[in-house]
Write an enzyme that holds these catalytic residues in place. Sequence first.
Site, PDB file in Angstrom:
ATOM      1  N   VAL A   9       0.864  -1.173   0.000  1.00  0.00           N
ATOM      2  CA  VAL A   9       0.000   0.000   0.000  1.00  0.00           C
ATOM      3  C   VAL A   9       0.903   1.226   0.000  1.00  0.00           C
ATOM      4  O   VAL A   9       2.065   1.153   0.386  1.00  0.00           O
ATOM      5  CB  VAL A   9      -0.982   0.027   1.199  1.00  0.00           C
ATOM      6  CG1 VAL A   9      -2.018  -1.078   1.068  1.00  0.00           C
ATOM      7  CG2 VAL A   9      -0.253  -0.080   2.515  1.00  0.00           C
ATOM      8  N   SER A  10       0.331   2.340  -0.428  1.00  0.00           N
ATOM      9  CA  SER A  10       1.150   3.529  -0.633  1.00  0.00           C
ATOM     10  C   SER A  10       1.373   4.378   0.603  1.00  0.00           C
ATOM     11  O   SER A  10       2.335   5.123   0.672  1.00  0.00           O
ATOM     12  CB  SER A  10       0.515   4.396  -1.722  1.00  0.00           C
ATOM     13  OG  SER A  10       0.425   3.662  -2.916  1.00  0.00           O
ATOM     14  N   THR A  11       0.482   4.297   1.582  1.00  0.00           N
ATOM     15  CA  THR A  11       0.647   5.147   2.760  1.00  0.00           C
ATOM     16  C   THR A  11       0.496   4.325   4.031  1.00  0.00           C
ATOM     17  O   THR A  11      -0.148   3.275   4.030  1.00  0.00           O
ATOM     18  CB  THR A  11      -0.402   6.286   2.792  1.00  0.00           C
ATOM     19  OG1 THR A  11      -1.704   5.711   2.894  1.00  0.00           O
ATOM     20  CG2 THR A  11      -0.329   7.162   1.551  1.00  0.00           C
TER      21      THR A  11
END
Length: 175
Positions: A9-11
């Site tokens: 996931v990006s964050t």
Amino acid sequence: MTVYGYARVSTAGQSLNEQKDTLKKAGADIIMSEKYSGTTTTRPQFEKLVHLVEPNDTLIVTKLDRFARNTREALNLIDSLLKEKIVIKVLNLGTIDNTPMGRMLVRTLLSVAEMERDMIIERTQAGKIFAKQHNPNYKEGRPKRKKDSRNTAIFEYGRLQESSEHRMLLKDFSR
């Protein structure tokens, strides 16, 4: 022959649980996961995974953009894995074949994903410029949290919960 899964996931605020569950259901024996932006080339767990996989192993990802958001990096990586006889399964696509058609499909989809990402950035920047020009009260970023009784109570409750958990842990530890 091992089946590996990779979730990203990006964050930090996003959850990996959905991807991990999907990878388990798809047959992944070992799942590596991390929270890094696709634009970040430093992904320790993914690098570890790439060194673990051996010929005839399978690498499963939920979407093609989990490899990278940069088309060139993803193509190099996928080509390298295919040359090493690693089976690549993208759950929303299928198995990536080391054939002219398979490679063309990957190039096309990666190019579209990168274009989509670039367009999102472009629209966001255009929206900010418009807002700055037409809204004298415009401020970038999230609005500051108001210090009202509700937020203060939530904060204090969290602190109390945390301190009571610490006390319980210390109490158990001292036994």
